[in-house]
Write an enzyme that holds these catalytic residues in place. Sequence first.
Site, PDB file in Angstrom:
ATOM      1  N   SER A 193     -88.207  -8.973 -71.261  1.00 53.28           N
ATOM      2  CA  SER A 193     -88.734 -10.005 -72.156  1.00 53.28           C
ATOM      3  C   SER A 193     -88.060 -11.354 -72.046  1.00 53.28           C
ATOM      4  O   SER A 193     -88.593 -12.348 -72.507  1.00 53.28           O
ATOM      5  CB  SER A 193     -88.639  -9.527 -73.592  1.00 53.28           C
ATOM      6  OG  SER A 193     -87.300  -9.538 -73.995  1.00 53.28           O
ATOM      7  N   LYS A 252     -94.507  -6.182 -82.503  1.00 55.11           N
ATOM      8  CA  LYS A 252     -94.695  -7.423 -81.746  1.00 55.11           C
ATOM      9  C   LYS A 252     -96.198  -7.712 -81.656  1.00 55.11           C
ATOM     10  O   LYS A 252     -96.776  -8.215 -82.621  1.00 55.11           O
ATOM     11  CB  LYS A 252     -93.977  -7.330 -80.402  1.00 55.11           C
ATOM     12  CG  LYS A 252     -92.458  -7.135 -80.611  1.00 55.11           C
ATOM     13  CD  LYS A 252     -91.652  -7.237 -79.358  1.00 55.11           C
ATOM     14  CE  LYS A 252     -90.232  -6.722 -79.517  1.00 55.11           C
ATOM     15  NZ  LYS A 252     -89.329  -7.562 -80.299  1.00 55.11           N
TER      16      LYS A 252
END
Length: 411
Positions: A193, A252
Amino acid sequence: MTHTARYAAAVESAIDKLHQEGRYRTFIDIERHRGQFPRALWRKPDGSTKEIVVWCGNDYLGMGQHPVVLAAMHEALEATGAGSGGTRNISGTTVYHKRLEAELADLHRKEAALVFTSAYIANDATLSTLPKLLPGLIIYSDELNHASMIEGIRRNGGAKRIFRHNDVAHLRELLEADDPAAPKLIAFESIYSMDGDFGPIEAICDLAVEFDALTYIDEVHAVGMYGPRGAGVAERDGLMGRIDIINGTLAKAYGVMGGYIASSAKMCDAIRSYAPGFIFTTSLPPAVAAGAAASVRHLKTDQERRDKQQLHARILKTRLKAMGLPIIDHGSHIVPVIVGDPVHCKQISDMLLEDFSIYVQPINFPTVPRGTERLRFTPSPVHDPKMLDGLIRAMDNLWSHCALNRAELSA
Ligand SMILES: Cc1ncc(COP(=O)(O)O)c(C=O)c1O
């Protein structure tokens, strides 16, 4: 020095160290406005407020304000009350948890799924428990795996081998060096990420077959986002069936809270029965489970939302690159701009917030290696063209103002 003062001094010196290195973390208090994401209200330390646009959230698709998700949460809250009232084993398993697990098993086309209070806990609990189930297990872990995987692997007391990031040749060397009869598991991520690069899923699956190893993938930044039903990069690449254990988050792209693994019925049953991080903690509130299930269900068909997010990420990258800003581009939805210094990084972030009403948190060590401090932008389908223009203008302005390097680092 008194007994207490001695400890207080040690704690203070730990905090001072962070200040000296320019990586003391300051939380920005924000109030998000339902229906107006990514707009929010910044509550400043002096008590005043300011309207800002959030550019660093992980609610990648704006599902945290989606009417389908909110309706499901309201309905469950009204029907059943606030908390679950127990651990999964002792009165904390409700129809909402069961429905969510069924939704996730279907998403990943696995026999079963197991919901945890977060993906951090799901990684930590599963990876620390596996050696109990598979004595002598050796875990091969990518060096850039998330802290939750590292922690789970570190605590399990079993053997571990760390392979260089995405380096399948190194992974092969490590596999070859071990006893062919030893049980093995390869743990990696589909999207890392902080750089937004993809793991070599197919090559790792091939090695797993060759060396008779299990595969464990963290799809936390990919679930909801990639694949025709939002099951992640492994689904997009037609590789989901080759992964033994899939880890994902509901916090998320799904915009709610919670984490999970999806795997065989037997694997989920064993983790359910042996993992302290699953057993000895209260289960998610039913309303949270209901909202997460609604989000997962919705994103199985809302390809338009995924496409729009990818489009916005591409536009932002193209425009930042055109200005010569040092962005990393691996073709994913994450847009990191390298600053390379913790103090500058924080300064730019502060100026963006104060002067341009743009909120992007500086990312410093230990989240990323020293010298690669960055601003990590996460454009979403709910960022509009005007917000994008505002961000581009602000970045151009600040890069000139701070005389920062415009050489490109793109992959
Ligand atoms: C790769 C990765 N795995 C796991 C997690 C943990 O997810 P959660 O926020 O659901 O605990 C994160 C969170 O940032 C992550 O980046």
